[in-house]
Design a protein around this motif. Structure first.
Motif, PDB file in Angstrom:
ATOM      1  N   GLU A 172      47.879  39.591  46.761  1.00 52.57           N
ATOM      2  CA  GLU A 172      46.637  40.229  46.327  1.00 52.57           C
ATOM      3  C   GLU A 172      46.519  40.148  44.812  1.00 52.57           C
ATOM      4  N   LEU A 173      45.323  39.824  44.346  1.00 50.22           N
ATOM      5  CA  LEU A 173      45.097  39.689  42.911  1.00 50.22           C
ATOM      6  C   LEU A 173      45.184  41.056  42.236  1.00 50.22           C
ATOM      7  N   GLY A 174      46.076  41.168  41.252  1.00 51.50           N
ATOM      8  CA  GLY A 174      46.261  42.439  40.561  1.00 51.50           C
ATOM      9  C   GLY A 174      45.536  42.510  39.232  1.00 51.50           C
ATOM     10  N   VAL A 175      45.803  41.535  38.364  1.00 51.32           N
ATOM     11  CA  VAL A 175      45.191  41.502  37.033  1.00 51.32           C
ATOM     12  C   VAL A 175      44.568  40.136  36.825  1.00 51.32           C
ATOM     13  N   GLN A 176      43.364  40.134  36.314  1.00 48.77           N
ATOM     14  CA  GLN A 176      42.662  38.875  36.076  1.00 48.77           C
ATOM     15  C   GLN A 176      42.040  38.878  34.688  1.00 48.77           C
ATOM     16  N   LEU A 177      42.297  37.816  33.940  1.00 48.83           N
ATOM     17  CA  LEU A 177      41.697  37.610  32.626  1.00 48.83           C
ATOM     18  C   LEU A 177      40.795  36.389  32.708  1.00 48.83           C
ATOM     19  N   ILE A 178      39.555  36.537  32.286  1.00 50.18           N
ATOM     20  CA  ILE A 178      38.572  35.464  32.384  1.00 50.18           C
ATOM     21  C   ILE A 178      38.014  35.179  30.991  1.00 50.18           C
ATOM     22  N   ASN A 179      38.423  34.049  30.422  1.00 45.14           N
ATOM     23  CA  ASN A 179      37.927  33.604  29.114  1.00 45.14           C
ATOM     24  C   ASN A 179      38.021  34.709  28.059  1.00 45.14           C
TER      25      ASN A 179
END
Length: 301
Positions: A172-179
């Motif tokens: 499961e995706l926990g932390v996401q950084l986008i640009n």
């Protein structure tokens, strides 16, 4: 009000101390204009001037002096009585305005703290009190729906290169950084801007250990500081367990922990007192804190 101003305008302690005295003194200056015109002012005008609490304090002191000059002094039974039939202002008006000022200044301080948290924290939109989502709260499902297209395009771009690991299907995706980018700019452009983090995109999954590697100044600490909400990103989006830090930092803090690189222990607190302090800060239910502390201490023994 002075506390509010100095917290945000004067971060160093010495500057705050000097600024407090200056602003406090300046807030009394309007009284020099009001006092000679006191007898001709309407009651509404006098109440309005009490919005500056130092003016209310000065008017209250003036009323006390006038009652003393009358020979009776100010008694509790006279709080709602004017000094004469020609006056229309009482000590009760002053006290009521003190309470009104306290409420207004408290709301103003809370508002400024949210839109301008200072050196550390994620600022909210200046219109945040007028948004229904602020009062209802942000849910994980809403955040995920908003970012569904962005997430899909990011995954597609990342998996097309051999430089990236394939997206795990069982995590499961926990932390996401986008640009995500962080640029430090200096006042009046006295120094060139510093780009601490530039266009960083990455996913961190639950159940995995993720390490950030890089030389000094690569932006590792800055990235951690942005994820934990210590500093806001200049550009990009950070999502923690489905919550966007730009709008739901309170939710993020409840599920996020940070062990910094420097010691944050207090010499005068015991282990149990430390655990209790951090449990309270994390919003842990008060009726379960003792049981949780005992469990953690036993696990370490």
């Amino acid at each position: 009000m002075k506390y509010c101003c100095n917290i945000f305008l004067f971060l160093p302690a010495n500057s705050a101390a000097a600024g407090t005295g200056g602003i406090w003194f300046l807030s009394y200056l309007p009284y020099a204009f009001i006092q000679p015109r006191y007898e001709t002012m309407t009651r509404v005008a006098k109440l309005a001037t009490c919005m500056l609490h130092n003016i209310g304090l000065a008017l209250g002191a003036q009323l006390i002096g006038m009652f003393e000059g009358k020979g009776t002094g100010l008694q509790w039974s006279m709080f709602n009585q004017a000094i004469s039939v020609d006056d229309n202002f009482t000590m009760a008006d002053v006290i009521i305005m003190f309470y009104v000022d306290a409420v207004i200044y408290l709301l103003l301080a809370l508002y400024i703290e949210n839109i301008w948290p200072g050196q550390y924290g994620i600022p909210k939109s200046i219109f945040y009190p007028f948004k229904l989502s602020y009062w209802r709260g942000y849910t994980k499902s809403k955040v995920q729906q908003v970012n569904e297209v962005i997430n899909e395009s990011y995954r597609t771009g990342s998996t097309s290169s051999n430089a990236f690991e394939s997206t795990p299907t069982d995590k499961e995706l926990g932390v996401q950084l986008i640009n995500v980018s962080k640029t430090y700019s200096f006042l009046f452009k006295s120094r060139p801007s510093v780009h601490a983090v530039s266009n960083l995109s990455m996913n961190i999954y639950n159940g995995q250990l993720t390490a950030l590697l890089g030389h000094n100044g690569a932006g590792k600490s800055t990235t951690i500081s942005m994820i934990t909400g210590l500093i806001p990103p200049t550009d990009g989006q950070i999502i923690v367990n489905g919550f966007d830090i730009a709008t739901s930092m309170d939710n993020v803090r409840n599920i996020l922990g940070l062990c910094p690189q420097y010691n944050i222990l207090f010499d005068h607190l015991t282990v149990r007192e430390h655990l209790r302090l951090f449990a309270i800060l994390k919003g842990h239910p008060s009726n379960d804190i003792d049981n949780e502390i005992t469990k953690m201490v036993n696990d370490l023994m």
